[in-house]
Design a protein around this motif. Structure first.
Motif, mmCIF file in Angstrom:
data_model
loop_
_atom_site.group_PDB
_atom_site.id
_atom_site.type_symbol
_atom_site.label_atom_id
_atom_site.label_comp_id
_atom_site.label_asym_id
_atom_site.label_seq_id
_atom_site.Cartn_x
_atom_site.Cartn_y
_atom_site.Cartn_z
ATOM 1 N N PRO A 278 0.780 -1.237 0.000
ATOM 2 C CA PRO A 278 0.000 0.000 0.000
ATOM 3 C C PRO A 278 0.814 1.290 0.000
ATOM 4 O O PRO A 278 0.241 2.372 -0.112
ATOM 5 N N GLY A 279 2.122 1.211 0.156
ATOM 6 C CA GLY A 279 2.930 2.425 0.208
ATOM 7 C C GLY A 279 2.910 3.189 -1.112
ATOM 8 O O GLY A 279 2.664 2.605 -2.170
ATOM 9 N N PRO A 280 3.180 4.510 -1.085
ATOM 10 C CA PRO A 280 3.140 5.324 -2.314
ATOM 11 C C PRO A 280 4.059 4.806 -3.415
ATOM 12 O O PRO A 280 3.647 4.706 -4.572
ATOM 13 N N ALA B 101 4.815 1.486 -8.330
ATOM 14 C CA ALA B 101 5.350 0.307 -9.010
ATOM 15 C C ALA B 101 4.220 -0.567 -9.555
ATOM 16 O O ALA B 101 4.313 -1.111 -10.662
ATOM 17 N N THR B 102 3.139 -0.688 -8.774
ATOM 18 C CA THR B 102 1.991 -1.463 -9.231
ATOM 19 C C THR B 102 1.393 -0.857 -10.488
ATOM 20 O O THR B 102 1.084 -1.557 -11.455
ATOM 21 N N LEU B 103 1.236 0.460 -10.494
ATOM 22 C CA LEU B 103 0.682 1.127 -11.661
ATOM 23 C C LEU B 103 1.559 0.909 -12.891
ATOM 24 O O LEU B 103 1.063 0.722 -14.004
ATOM 25 N N LEU B 104 2.875 0.927 -12.684
ATOM 26 C CA LEU B 104 3.795 0.691 -13.800
ATOM 27 C C LEU B 104 3.719 -0.747 -14.295
ATOM 28 O O LEU B 104 4.017 -1.030 -15.458
ATOM 29 N N LEU B 105 3.298 -1.672 -13.387
ATOM 30 C CA LEU B 105 3.180 -3.077 -13.768
ATOM 31 C C LEU B 105 1.878 -3.383 -14.487
ATOM 32 O O LEU B 105 1.784 -4.381 -15.200
ATOM 33 N N ILE B 106 0.853 -2.547 -14.269
ATOM 34 C CA ILE B 106 -0.461 -2.859 -14.811
ATOM 35 C C ILE B 106 -0.417 -3.041 -16.327
ATOM 36 O O ILE B 106 -0.966 -4.004 -16.870
#
Length: 289
Positions: free
Chosen positions: A258-260, A265-270
């Motif tokens: 949940p950290g910023p 990183a999650t958004l970049l992985l999507i």
């Protein structure tokens, strides 16, 4: 001391031609004390056949939801209705071998550190081991390595999927096993909150494996229990199924990272995740043609 009882829980939505084969195998399997089928909107002829079997077999419990509530919620409904000490979650297009339930009961005696999960060796029709039956821990890093196939480019990096490793002779601890054939103690399952119903289809098995390890328990891969899993037999489109899978991965990362910076990183992985999954959809479509 009374014998430990095993309930098999299966959730079905428009499963396709292998559903009745799977049901017949479970009903005939020694060691299965109860079979709970949660039916989400199956065709009328399938419902009629399931009702007929439920009338003939006292240990067969049929639950009709009349709506597609998702796999995780369906499993939770089935587990609530189950009376067994152990619950084996089994996909509706997976064939339980005659000795599998008995072996799982024996294996449960070795898994003394609770909570625990025992996962079966999931097989393709040709006898090869199916991807996902034993896996590493899912993190943003391991996801990037696997989806972008960086393990092929950089020595020392390991893919999430371990099905190409040597098959062990006995049960071994692994980070993650497949929900296509996964067993837990019923009390532990509900102590952990059951499957997270945020996941409609896919990734709920990865989530609960992580929860078991976080609670100090162990996840086991049992190579002596082989389950044939046909896969891709539902009447849902591959695009819909794979989109649920991709969405599940995003929910998983959002939940546990949940950290910023982690969410960045999650958004970049999507993008790569969706791209890899949709590429698989195209490949499946071309291979069927």
């Amino acid at each position: 001391m009374s014998e430990v009882r095993l309930s098999v829980v299966t959730v079905s939505w428009m499963t396709g031609p292998h559903l009745m084969d799977a049901v017949t195998a479970v009903l005939a399997a020694p060691g299965v004390d109860e079979f709970v089928m949660v039916s989400h909107e199956n065709p009328p002829e399938i419902i009629a056949a399931l009702r007929e079997l439920a009338a003939k077999h006292a240990h067969f419990i049929l639950i009709e939801t009349d709506a597609n509530l998702g796999f995780a919620k369906g499993c939770n409904i089935g587990a609530l209705a189950a009376s067994g000490d152990l619950v084996l979650f089994l996909n509706p297009d997976a064939i339980l071998a005659p000795g599998a339930a008995a072996q799982l009961k024996q294996s449960a005696q070795r898994a003394s550190k609770r909570p625990w999960i025992i996962g079966a060796r999931i097989l393709n029709e040709d006898g090869s081991e199916q991807a996902g039956g034993r896996r590493g821990e899912l993190t943003p890093r391991t996801a990037a390595i696997s989806f972008l196939r960086l393990d092929r480019l950089v020595p020392g990096l390991r893919n999430l999927h371990w099905e190409n490793d040597d098959v062990p002779g006995e049960m071994i601890a692994v980070p993650t096993v497949s929900g296509a054939g996964m067993m837990m103690h019923k009390d532990d399952f509900f102590e952990l909150g059951g499957f997270d119903e945020q996941y409609f289809l896919h990734v709920e098995d990865i989530d609960i494996c992580r929860s078991v390890r976080a609670a100090g328990g162990e996840v086991w891969f049992e190579p002596r229990v082989n389950i044939l899993h046909f896969g891709g037999t539902s009447q849902s489109t591959p695009m819909r199924v794979e989109t649920h899978k991709a969405t599940g991965f995003v929910k998983y990362f959002w939940k546990f990272y949940p950290g910023p910076l982690q969410r960045l990183a999650t958004l970049l992985l999507i993008g790569p995740i969706y791209g890899a999954i949709w590429a698989r959809v195209v490949w499946l479509w071309l291979s069927r043609r």
